[in-house]
Design a protein around this motif. Sequence first.
Motif, PDB file in Angstrom:
ATOM      1  N   PRO A   1       0.812  -1.228   0.000  1.00 38.69           N
ATOM      2  CA  PRO A   1       0.000   0.000   0.000  1.00 38.69           C
ATOM      3  C   PRO A   1       0.840   1.270   0.000  1.00 38.69           C
ATOM      4  CG  PRO A   1      -0.008  -1.052   2.169  1.00 38.69           C
ATOM      5  CD  PRO A   1       0.668  -2.011   1.241  1.00 38.69           C
ATOM      6  N   ARG A   2       0.286   2.307  -0.585  1.00 37.43           N
ATOM      7  CA  ARG A   2       0.907   3.634  -0.466  1.00 37.43           C
ATOM      8  C   ARG A   2       0.490   4.264   0.845  1.00 37.43           C
ATOM      9  NH1 ARG A   2       0.207   7.032  -5.875  1.00 37.43           N
ATOM     10  NH2 ARG A   2       1.806   8.260  -4.835  1.00 37.43           N
ATOM     11  N   LEU A   3      -0.770   3.998   1.231  1.00 35.57           N
ATOM     12  CA  LEU A   3      -1.272   4.489   2.511  1.00 35.57           C
ATOM     13  C   LEU A   3      -1.943   3.325   3.233  1.00 35.57           C
ATOM     14  CD1 LEU A   3      -1.945   6.709   4.579  1.00 35.57           C
ATOM     15  CD2 LEU A   3      -3.971   7.242   3.229  1.00 35.57           C
ATOM     16  N   LEU A   4      -1.434   3.048   4.420  1.00 32.64           N
ATOM     17  CA  LEU A   4      -1.984   1.968   5.239  1.00 32.64           C
ATOM     18  C   LEU A   4      -2.755   2.604   6.382  1.00 32.64           C
ATOM     19  CD1 LEU A   4      -1.956  -1.128   5.853  1.00 32.64           C
ATOM     20  CD2 LEU A   4       0.104  -0.713   7.216  1.00 32.64           C
ATOM     21  N   MET A   5      -4.038   2.255   6.506  1.00 32.00           N
ATOM     22  CA  MET A   5      -4.879   2.806   7.576  1.00 32.00           C
ATOM     23  C   MET A   5      -5.171   1.690   8.571  1.00 32.00           C
ATOM     24  SD  MET A   5      -7.634   5.118   5.527  1.00 32.00           S
ATOM     25  CE  MET A   5      -8.628   3.752   4.928  1.00 32.00           C
ATOM     26  N   LEU A   6      -4.892   1.964   9.843  1.00 26.62           N
ATOM     27  CA  LEU A   6      -5.116   0.939  10.860  1.00 26.62           C
ATOM     28  C   LEU A   6      -6.089   1.450  11.901  1.00 26.62           C
ATOM     29  CD1 LEU A   6      -1.550   1.045  10.604  1.00 26.62           C
ATOM     30  CD2 LEU A   6      -2.272  -1.295  10.979  1.00 26.62           C
ATOM     31  N   ASP A   7      -7.110   0.634  12.184  1.00 26.34           N
ATOM     32  CA  ASP A   7      -8.119   1.026  13.172  1.00 26.34           C
ATOM     33  C   ASP A   7      -7.849   0.299  14.482  1.00 26.34           C
ATOM     34  OD1 ASP A   7     -10.275   2.105  14.442  1.00 26.34           O
ATOM     35  OD2 ASP A   7     -11.748   1.520  12.914  1.00 26.34           O
ATOM     36  N   GLU A   8      -7.287   1.009  15.444  1.00 26.47           N
ATOM     37  CA  GLU A   8      -7.011   0.484  16.775  1.00 26.47           C
ATOM     38  C   GLU A   8      -6.280  -0.851  16.774  1.00 26.47           C
ATOM     39  OE1 GLU A   8      -9.557   1.436  19.771  1.00 26.47           O
ATOM     40  OE2 GLU A   8     -10.669   2.937  18.646  1.00 26.47           O
TER      41      GLU A   8
END
Length: 246
Positions: A159-166
């Motif tokens: 990924p270019r942007l990795l989003m992590l939720d908690e």
Amino acid sequence: MTAEPLLDISGLDVGYGHVGVLRGVDLEILPGAIVALVGSNGAGKSTLLRALSGLLRPSAGRIVFAGRDIAGEPPHRIIDLGLLHVAENRRLFRRQNVHANLELGLYGTRLGKDEERRRYDFVYELFPMLAERPQALAGILSGGQQQMLAIAQALMRQPRLLMLDEPSLGLAPIVVDQVLAVLQRLRGGGTTILLVEQMVERALDIADHAYVLQNGVVIGGGTPDAIRSGDLIRRAYLGAVSDREA
Ligand SMILES: Nc1ncnc2c1ncn2[C@@H]1O[C@H](COP(=O)(O)OP(=O)(O)OP(=O)(O)O)[C@@H](O)[C@H]1O
Ligand SMILES: [Mg+2]
């Protein structure tokens, strides 16, 4: 010279049906940064990640990712552009083994065998505990191992942007350390990260910039030092009560 933001959100409104949650959210993420998004329960953090990954359609505003407006695009298009979301509940295929879960991370890609090999090597090197048990069913792994597998699955798509939720949710402190160390390593390798965390101090420790969300509104942002020395966190967590007392 200032770098162009990789993600540039402006005036974003998002809700569920007629119930508005996020109002006028502006937020930007520079390439190569770890940006933390903090705020109390129900502030709208997960809602923002769902809108960014195309699971919820914004009712107003723009989400510009890598130069194009992705607001309202379907999730698979957004994934293909390199924006990956590791959801709160670690959506793994529990009856599939570790290796198969990583393979599913590649679903729909058309990489050559060498490139696929390189990606497995990369995530197995990053998470040695997965390399030790490629045949273990995801459902029997510990919470920490499942979180690592969920991150590894997203990383298979580079990924270019990795989003992590908690990502720290339910993990022992030492495992939280391991997960956060991995995020720092990824940032070192050029991956941009949006980290939603309830463990505010831990998130600020590794972030380059942070935003504070309260009741669907970004009430401010800044460097971790600025956030620590200001009163945004107190306002976001103690809310209206302390505002009245102030
Ligand atoms: N599927 C849904 N349908 C309707 N309302 C929802 C739904 N999911 C969340 N909400 C509401 O949206 C608001 C924001 O929720 P959200 O889950 O985004 O908060 P959050 O900041 O991620 O909180 P938490 O720290 O508890 O994960 C809350 O008022 C919540 O009740
Ligand atoms: Mg949430």
